[in-house]
Design an enzyme around this catalytic site. Structure first.
Site, short mmCIF file in Angstrom:
data_model
loop_
_atom_site.label_atom_id
_atom_site.label_comp_id
_atom_site.label_asym_id
_atom_site.label_seq_id
_atom_site.Cartn_x
_atom_site.Cartn_y
_atom_site.Cartn_z
N TRP A 1 0.96 -1.17 -0.17
CA TRP A 1 0.38 0.22 0.08
C TRP A 1 0.89 1.54 0.18
CZ3 TRP A 1 -1.10 -4.29 2.69
CH2 TRP A 1 -1.89 -5.52 2.87
N HIS B 1 4.03 -9.84 15.24
CA HIS B 1 3.40 -10.87 14.28
C HIS B 1 3.37 -12.83 14.70
CE1 HIS B 1 2.39 -11.22 9.87
NE2 HIS B 1 4.09 -11.47 10.79
#
Length: 372
Positions: free
Chosen positions: A186, A285
């Site tokens: 992005w 994560h």
């Protein structure tokens, strides 16, 4: 008596059927990537049979183990997944997803990662839980992924972290290539955080020159630092940009200062003190809460009052649910909510001072040292 009629499957049943039968088809993704089926099909540029694809493959790569039956089934299943178009008579043609995969090599490597390491862990999830009386959450190096190797009799790999397993099995370079571009980005890191309201410009421009150091922890091949350098060439030079990695297959990264730091090693403290910005993008994560707190506390101990820790991960919501599952079965990690980030910060001597969670893409969480 009238002939028996087939009762249509309810729409809900169709959804369940199409979802739970995905796993075997996904197992063919590494085959399609290994034999460059997407590239070969796109090179043909028109509808083609498996034999046509095999012919192109041999012209590009020479003698090959690719057979027409294997190519046909792999192409058919890639069509079922939407990665190419299926036409009648076992004929295939490239579509926009095929083009994306060919134009974005990192996406093909990522597809192999999740359908190799990820799928292996998922296959042993229930058995691992049953054998351990459903003890949960998992801890590092004691996930379904390691249980899979234990079940296959490989006691050495059963004790190793996923990254170590990929190194020993020749898969780590592929994973590193995935991380350079993932499944598309992005925009650049500066663009992404600006759009979410983070004042990166103000932070960098207000810093004293001798304090302008950015440390990217677990930064792979340095993409984030290089994006920062390209955006702020008047502020950031090689000595300002510190790439910390502990990855045997990274190699030399030009235009940044490389530094080895194994943040998992007990007693190994963060070597850079008082940097303006510490970055952890798609690192936490991969870690359990316990391991996350350990590394966050190491960073907190060396932060100055003006230091920031900037975390970028996927926003935890329905869109990232499948990635959340992959982190669990491979790493004992997880995507996290605002409340979970604040809990980790509190246990690590930090506090959340900025956060933004877009519905799609990467969230941004800033933490600063909690001052007494």
């Amino acid at each position: 008596m009238s002939a028996p009629q087939n009762i249509p499957i309810p729409d809900a049943g169709k959804r369940v059927l199409s979802t739970v039968t995905l796993a075997p088809a996904l197992g063919f993704v590494p085959i399609a990537v290994h034999f460059d089926l997407f590239g070969c099909l796109q090179d043909i540029g028109k509808p083609a049979t498996a034999r046509d694809v095999c012919d192109i493959h041999r012209r590009k790569y020479g003698d090959s183990d690719l057979s027409v039956p294997l190519a046909n089934d792999a192409l058919f299943l890639m069509g079922g997944l939407g990665f190419l178009e299926l036409l009648p008579g076992d004929v295939y043609v490239a579509n926009e997803v095929t083009k994306f995969l060919v134009d974005t090599p990192s996406a093909q490597h990522g597809a192999v990662h999740f359908t190799s390491e990820g799928l292996l862990g998922a296959a042993f999830l229930m058995r691992h839980l049953q054998d351990n009386r459903f003890r949960y959450p998992f801890q590092e190096c004691d996930t379904p992924f390691q249980y899979a190797y234990k079940s296959m009799g490989n006691e050495f790999l059963a004790q190793e972290h996923v990254y170590s397993v990929m190194h020993h099995t020749g898969r780590l370079d592929s994973f590193n290539t995935f991380m350079t571009g993932k499944f598309g980005r992005w925009g650049t890191m500066p663009d992404r955080v600006r759009k979410l309201g983070y004042d990166l410009d103000g932070l960098l421009q207000s810093a004293m020159p001798d304090n302008l150091r950015i440390v990217d922890i677990g930064g792979g091949r340095g993409e984030l630092l290089l994006e920062l350098k390209a955006t702020y060439p008047h502020l950031l030079q090689k000595e300002n940009l510190i790439l910390q990695e502990y990855n045997a297959d990274i190699g030399v990264v030009p235009d940044v200062t490389e530094m080895e730091w194994n943040y998992k090693e007990d007693g190994s403290e963060q070597p850079v003190q008082g940097a303006l910005l510490y970055s952890m993008a798609h690192v936490l994560h991969n870690l359990s809460d316990i391991e996350s707190i350990k590394v966050l506390a190491k960073v907190a101990r060396v932060m100055a009052p003006g230091s920031r820790l900037l975390i970028q991960e996927l926003t935890k919501n329905a869109a990232s649910a499948t990635t959340h599952a992959a982190m669990i079965v491979m790493h004992a990690g997880r995507e996290r909510t605002s409340a979970e980030w604040k809990d980790l910060a509190a246990f690590s001597g930090l506090e959340v001072t900025f956060e933004a969670y877009p519905p799609l893409g990467e969230c941004v969480v800033e933490m600063r040292k909690l001052l007494n």
